[in-house]
Design a protein around this motif. Structure first.
Motif, PDB file in Angstrom:
ATOM      1  N   GLU A 114      41.024  39.340  35.788  1.00 29.27           N
ATOM      2  CA  GLU A 114      41.083  38.762  37.135  1.00 29.27           C
ATOM      3  C   GLU A 114      40.817  37.258  37.102  1.00 29.27           C
ATOM      4  OE1 GLU A 114      41.340  38.160  41.268  1.00 29.27           O
ATOM      5  OE2 GLU A 114      42.217  39.609  39.898  1.00 29.27           O
ATOM      6  N   LEU A 115      39.859  36.819  36.307  1.00 29.81           N
ATOM      7  CA  LEU A 115      39.574  35.386  36.195  1.00 29.81           C
ATOM      8  C   LEU A 115      40.766  34.639  35.609  1.00 29.81           C
ATOM      9  CD1 LEU A 115      35.859  35.433  35.012  1.00 29.81           C
ATOM     10  CD2 LEU A 115      36.728  34.609  37.206  1.00 29.81           C
ATOM     11  N   LYS A 116      41.423  35.208  34.620  1.00 28.65           N
ATOM     12  CA  LYS A 116      42.603  34.590  34.014  1.00 28.65           C
ATOM     13  C   LYS A 116      43.722  34.475  35.051  1.00 28.65           C
ATOM     14  CE  LYS A 116      45.144  33.279  30.478  1.00 28.65           C
ATOM     15  NZ  LYS A 116      44.966  32.019  29.827  1.00 28.65           N
ATOM     16  N   ARG A 117      43.909  35.512  35.852  1.00 25.58           N
ATOM     17  CA  ARG A 117      44.934  35.493  36.896  1.00 25.58           C
ATOM     18  C   ARG A 117      44.631  34.409  37.930  1.00 25.58           C
ATOM     19  NH1 ARG A 117      45.637  36.399  41.796  1.00 25.58           N
ATOM     20  NH2 ARG A 117      43.539  37.189  42.140  1.00 25.58           N
ATOM     21  N   ALA A 134      34.331  47.010  33.080  1.00 24.40           N
ATOM     22  CA  ALA A 134      34.114  45.950  34.068  1.00 24.40           C
ATOM     23  C   ALA A 134      34.329  44.559  33.483  1.00 24.40           C
ATOM     24  CB  ALA A 134      32.718  46.070  34.667  1.00 24.40           C
ATOM     25  N   GLU A 135      33.842  44.312  32.275  1.00 27.54           N
ATOM     26  CA  GLU A 135      33.985  42.972  31.701  1.00 27.54           C
ATOM     27  C   GLU A 135      35.443  42.637  31.381  1.00 27.54           C
ATOM     28  OE1 GLU A 135      32.679  45.742  28.333  1.00 27.54           O
ATOM     29  OE2 GLU A 135      32.037  45.372  30.374  1.00 27.54           O
ATOM     30  N   VAL A 136      36.243  43.623  31.066  1.00 28.55           N
ATOM     31  CA  VAL A 136      37.666  43.397  30.812  1.00 28.55           C
ATOM     32  C   VAL A 136      38.385  43.126  32.127  1.00 28.55           C
ATOM     33  CG1 VAL A 136      39.801  44.395  29.908  1.00 28.55           C
ATOM     34  CG2 VAL A 136      37.634  44.831  28.729  1.00 28.55           C
TER      35      VAL A 136
END
Length: 122
Positions: free
Chosen positions: A71-74, A64-66
């Motif tokens: 997703e945050l980077k995207r 989940a953390e990966v």
């Protein structure tokens, strides 16, 4: 022309390798790196189906953390692109209000040289 068969492959990291599951043929294999995922999955599918015209879609089953970090980077890249698209209009609006290039740069968090480029760009 022969029809291309598409297969979904689920890649899960596990103890230094990737576990590759192909649900449609109920089989699995391994890969040592991301670069090996596609060729290893294609080999498995070709052996099991005798079908040489294969395309695969890889879904990564990540912790989940990966997945959240990816997703945050995207989303950050998407927002950065949006912000850059709005900078020219913002710089022009501030220039129309009589602000200096240095003030425009400060407000938009860019250099005064970049502010000048945005205003002069066609």
């Amino acid at each position: 022309m022969d029809q291309v068969s598409r297969y979904k492959v689920i890649a899960t990291p596990d103890e230094g390798y990737w576990c590759l599951k192909v649900p449609s043929i109920e089989r699995a294999t391994q890969a040592r790196s991301i670069a090996e995922i596609t060729p290893m999955a294609k080999d498995l599918i070709e052996i099991m189906t005798q079908d040489p015209r294969i395309e695969i879609d890889v879904d990564y089953d990540l912790p989940a953390e990966v997945a959240e970090a990816v997703e945050l980077k995207r989303r950050a890249a998407e927002l950065e692109q949006l912000a850059q698209g709005k900078q020219k209009a913002a710089a022009m609006a501030l220039r129309d209000k009589g602000l200096t290039l240095r003030d425009i740069g400060k407000l938009l968090d860019i250099s005064h040289q970049r502010a000048h480029q945005l205003i002069k760009a066609q």
